[in-house]
Design an enzyme around this catalytic site. Sequence first.
Site, short mmCIF file in Angstrom:
data_model
loop_
_atom_site.label_atom_id
_atom_site.label_comp_id
_atom_site.label_asym_id
_atom_site.label_seq_id
_atom_site.Cartn_x
_atom_site.Cartn_y
_atom_site.Cartn_z
N ASP B 88 -23.16 -16.35 -36.50
CA ASP B 88 -22.38 -15.31 -35.84
C ASP B 88 -20.91 -15.61 -36.12
O ASP B 88 -20.55 -16.72 -36.53
CB ASP B 88 -22.69 -15.31 -34.33
CG ASP B 88 -22.25 -14.01 -33.68
OD1 ASP B 88 -21.71 -13.14 -34.37
OD2 ASP B 88 -22.47 -13.88 -32.46
N ASP B 123 -17.13 -8.06 -36.38
CA ASP B 123 -17.15 -6.69 -35.88
C ASP B 123 -16.52 -6.63 -34.50
O ASP B 123 -16.26 -7.68 -33.88
CB ASP B 123 -18.58 -6.15 -35.84
CG ASP B 123 -19.48 -7.00 -34.95
OD1 ASP B 123 -19.47 -8.25 -35.09
OD2 ASP B 123 -20.21 -6.43 -34.11
N CYS B 273 -47.03 -23.62 -13.87
CA CYS B 273 -46.90 -23.14 -15.24
C CYS B 273 -47.69 -24.10 -16.10
O CYS B 273 -47.57 -25.31 -15.92
CB CYS B 273 -45.44 -23.13 -15.68
SG CYS B 273 -45.25 -22.80 -17.44
N CYS B 275 -47.55 -24.23 -19.51
CA CYS B 275 -47.02 -24.36 -20.88
C CYS B 275 -46.99 -25.85 -21.23
O CYS B 275 -47.00 -26.69 -20.34
CB CYS B 275 -45.64 -23.71 -20.99
SG CYS B 275 -44.26 -24.77 -20.54
N CYS B 278 -44.40 -27.89 -19.20
CA CYS B 278 -44.57 -28.02 -17.74
C CYS B 278 -45.88 -28.68 -17.34
O CYS B 278 -45.99 -29.24 -16.24
CB CYS B 278 -44.53 -26.65 -17.07
SG CYS B 278 -42.93 -25.85 -17.19
#
Lengths: 641, 641
Positions: B88, B123, B273, B275, B278
């Site tokens: 960026d 931009d 969780c 995942c 976790c």
Amino acid sequence: MFEIVKRDGMARMGKFEVHGKIVETPALLPVVNPKINTIPPRELYEKFGFKALITNSYIIRNTPELRDKALEVGLHEMLDYPGVIMTDSGTFQSHMYGEVDLKNEEIVQFQHDIGTDIGTVLDIFTEPFWTKEQTAESIEVTLGRTKVACDMKGDMLINGVVQGSIYQDLREDCARKMASMDIDVHPIGGVVPLMEQYRYSELVDVVMSSKRGINHSRPVHLFGAGHPMILALATLMGCDLFDSAGYAKFARDERMMFIDGTFRLSDMQSLDCDCPACRGHTLQELRRMEKKAKTRLIAEHNLYQITHELALVRRYLQEGRLWELAELRCRAHPALLDALRRLKEHQAQMELSDPISRDGAIFYTGPESRGRPTYLRYLQRIRDRYVPPTDKAVIFPECQGKPYSRPYAEDFDKARRAGFTPIVVSPFGPVPAELDEMYPLAQSLFPSIPDMETDTESERLTFQFLSAAGFKGAITPEQIPEDGTMEYDADLLRAKAVARYQFGIPAADALFRGEIQLVRSKKTGKIRNVISDGEHVLSMRAGDGLYTLRMEGAKRIVEAVPAPHMRVVVMDDAVPFVSDGRNVFAQFVLSCDQNLRPMEEVIVTDGKDNPVATGRMFLTPFEIPFMKKGMAVKVRSGSDD
Amino acid sequence: MFEIVKRDGMARMGKFEVHGKIVETPALLPVVNPKINTIPPRELYEKFGFKALITNSYIIRNTPELRDKALEVGLHEMLDYPGVIMTDSGTFQSHMYGEVDLKNEEIVQFQHDIGTDIGTVLDIFTEPFWTKEQTAESIEVTLGRTKVACDMKGDMLINGVVQGSIYQDLREDCARKMASMDIDVHPIGGVVPLMEQYRYSELVDVVMSSKRGINHSRPVHLFGAGHPMILALATLMGCDLFDSAGYAKFARDERMMFIDGTFRLSDMQSLDCDCPACRGHTLQELRRMEKKAKTRLIAEHNLYQITHELALVRRYLQEGRLWELAELRCRAHPALLDALRRLKEHQAQMELSDPISRDGAIFYTGPESRGRPTYLRYLQRIRDRYVPPTDKAVIFPECQGKPYSRPYAEDFDKARRAGFTPIVVSPFGPVPAELDEMYPLAQSLFPSIPDMETDTESERLTFQFLSAAGFKGAITPEQIPEDGTMEYDADLLRAKAVARYQFGIPAADALFRGEIQLVRSKKTGKIRNVISDGEHVLSMRAGDGLYTLRMEGAKRIVEAVPAPHMRVVVMDDAVPFVSDGRNVFAQFVLSCDQNLRPMEEVIVTDGKDNPVATGRMFLTPFEIPFMKKGMAVKVRSGSDD
């Protein structure tokens, strides 16, 4: 022994103690076929965290080497499993293959002898295509067998299966008879064909009618329900235990469970699953795997889908947002959407258990959200407990997806000065300006682009309300006269309206007696305390805009409004503890107001209607008589504090 | 170079080749802050599978030791990352902190010099609160800077950011001007504030208007979109690339991403969780962790939520069911439901890209499902291409959640014998009996309990159709006369009606010329082949009830219906290959019928309108002129086969 520790909808998060081991509910029990060791029980316990499983005592008994081993070393050692073991009795085999060559007494005794933690009666599986007569007769047999099993069970716990095919009255009646027997778990049986045929709306009827009859101190097991897609809805309806044979059966057929369905490996376009079993594998690799490894991997995948969803169900239940999750899940298949829509027919039953408030925002997911109990309760309460300050209304359209008036503040003022009562049309129906900072109104978020059903119903309910509440006319905001001169106290209007909504009109009158002083938050300007004739009777919570009741307020209500309104009566033995600020446990409650709901403000009294404490209800009035353990009222302050 | 390999809605599954490395889209690029190494880039690549990332060239350039190192060893070695690196430019910093002390030329040159794979123009970030004039002026500056960057880029690829605030015409115009420049990726910029403020319905307008202008041979990057909850919807709208700085930023603030929102660790009620990060941890443990380990764990959790959802998006896209997933995901928050409802306003634009057929069942998830392009297309086609066999209708209510007539077979027969045309009222609107085995009707599943919006609309559309199609009256099934004697051939009615629906009335007339023989499947009795005057012109697919066009049929259509109807015209050079059965690649197409849709049957012709092949369209007519690579038509058979 089953204890409820958290609740939402009809869901219970609980602790089920079995022979000293704790199973935290909602829980799923994987089914272990004693002859096929897809995933070793020890791994189910340690790797996947399943603290309970089911195996089949009928198969063990009919397999000589298993039978001998089980009798010799016991089931736990045979399976090498340290958790809770439930056994099934052969009933499902009779559903699948016809009669089984076994007597109830034999299989109950056998389960006892091999050291099962929770055994099952040889109940009769009531098929959904049975006539009512056939179903009723078979229930009698099941009840008789259950009675026998209760007499024989010894230290084994026993499942007393609710049967009744699709007949709601039979289900309720069977459950009620089971409730009075010495069973330990209420499985709901005979539902597998409904699930296999995607008849989920009938499953809703079956569960809800069974729930009407059961003993609430026992966990409810939805026999054969193990697909992740159904867990949120079934938990919301108050099922505590589930089981899955599918994880392994499907694996042998190369079928993978996902939250949105079960897919055949051969039909899948891509694997794209990041569960611990699938991670790093492509579809092609999985397909080419040697059969045994493939079955194992798919079985693990299926279990991970279940544990993943169960974790989510628990998280949403903890957060009080299980309605949202169930509504999301029910969009995964039109048959589940049907089930969600059917659930609305049971809205009144749901309302009895649904907590009066919760933390956090409430999300609308579609017109089905209006089927939540909180919508019904709100409409009932404003019908019965709302007193219009004036008899002329101004109707404001809902604004920005919130049933919330802040953008209208100036117009509200203009309306009130002109002698009009501002009412906002919202998906809840009419929202009088006095109530708009209160749960569930202020906490709700709606899309700003409405759907036709909610839009139409919102208007219909508003006009119905205007007429019933005695308004003599209604105008639009543009029609409000400019030159109103009426004086009003918006905070006082709000303070009284919320008190009526929460405690009823007579109680509110008692609380707002004489000179009223409102103490406001310095930060937000919102009402914090209500002082009536110098007594601090109420405090308003910032979170939900509802009141907590102070002892002074409780005394006023007890004086003014006859029992049992808002009362929970405790045994004399408990009075010293409760008046000292301890919580009220279920077994010490003598009676209570049957209109109370979980999280509602209550007045704890002794047998002579003397107030001894205030607090919040945790159990429902109909649960209390059943519960042997657990808190009934969370006491805030006792009279001796 | 970007190639589309699979599509659904406006979604593209693609391969984006960057300096010899392939990024499979939809893809998310984690943002790596070069100063804070939350998770090392090498791990992002190897452990999490992210084949591309973004870092910030502005920060590197402004940090002397980073700048020197990057210039010395190059960005890839500095970050130790073997994948594609996008940088960026400092635009987002200007949005956050005001002007940046940097020229466009400098930052473009710097990105080139440090070996960025894909650099970004400096931009101007168009804020949602800007006036239209201000926005239009700043776009001119961005376009000028983009032109400069294109001239300077060398072998670096360049992002040409679409700006335009919330002004749809400016977005489209900016995208169209970018489309004609030598940029390589179309990021859609300036959308972070919309997402932060939950203005998702405006985000829909921004994306859809930008998509109208872009060059379809380039991937579209939704700058700053990285929350899992938005990925399905954004992919459906045709966004290919995403990025997430949030995974790490949120982690530093102890905020955990979930599919339904982002939650502060301190507000969470439970972790629950499973995942890989976790798993095995409790909320209490996580809270007590030492800060660095905690940040790391939460960042990993956040990435796993993203990869999990991205895998699901890819799976649904592969299966052609991305609409279903996006509709589910949009129920996670009322602001997303608003976005879904807003998307219906772009139904006609969506319809241009949506494939004409797909495998498998179609699930209705609520009244919003009627916003899918397939609903609009069906109504347009029966309006333009349906010819009623008789001018009297019998209206049947929808049955069992399927717009499908099988339960009515006897009544249909009775109706037809009496000279009536049976029409079923379905959520699609009217379904004439002749069309009921065809995609999307037969594949669709609806709940059997209807909602008010779909119910009302179904009726309205049916009566609108009856009138427009010239029916002279309609009766209910009970009113059908018993004694009808009219003879009819149901299969022939179906065969013709489907041909008209698929190819238009004149083409169907040409196909059904002279003596017609229908060959039926021995197994199902359904139509398989259509023989007209001894020529095999059409085959009907069992899967979707639609036709594949045979060469003999193609010749008939070319003779009877003037170009460009159903034609894809290829260059002379390609004719020998295509007539030999090879697929048509985009760069060989001279022109084509602008009314064609993906998966539609087409006739490939040479420059003199001689049919050289039949096949199925893969790209849209408006994509073909842009694409430098990839299949435009999947040829089934060539004239020389």
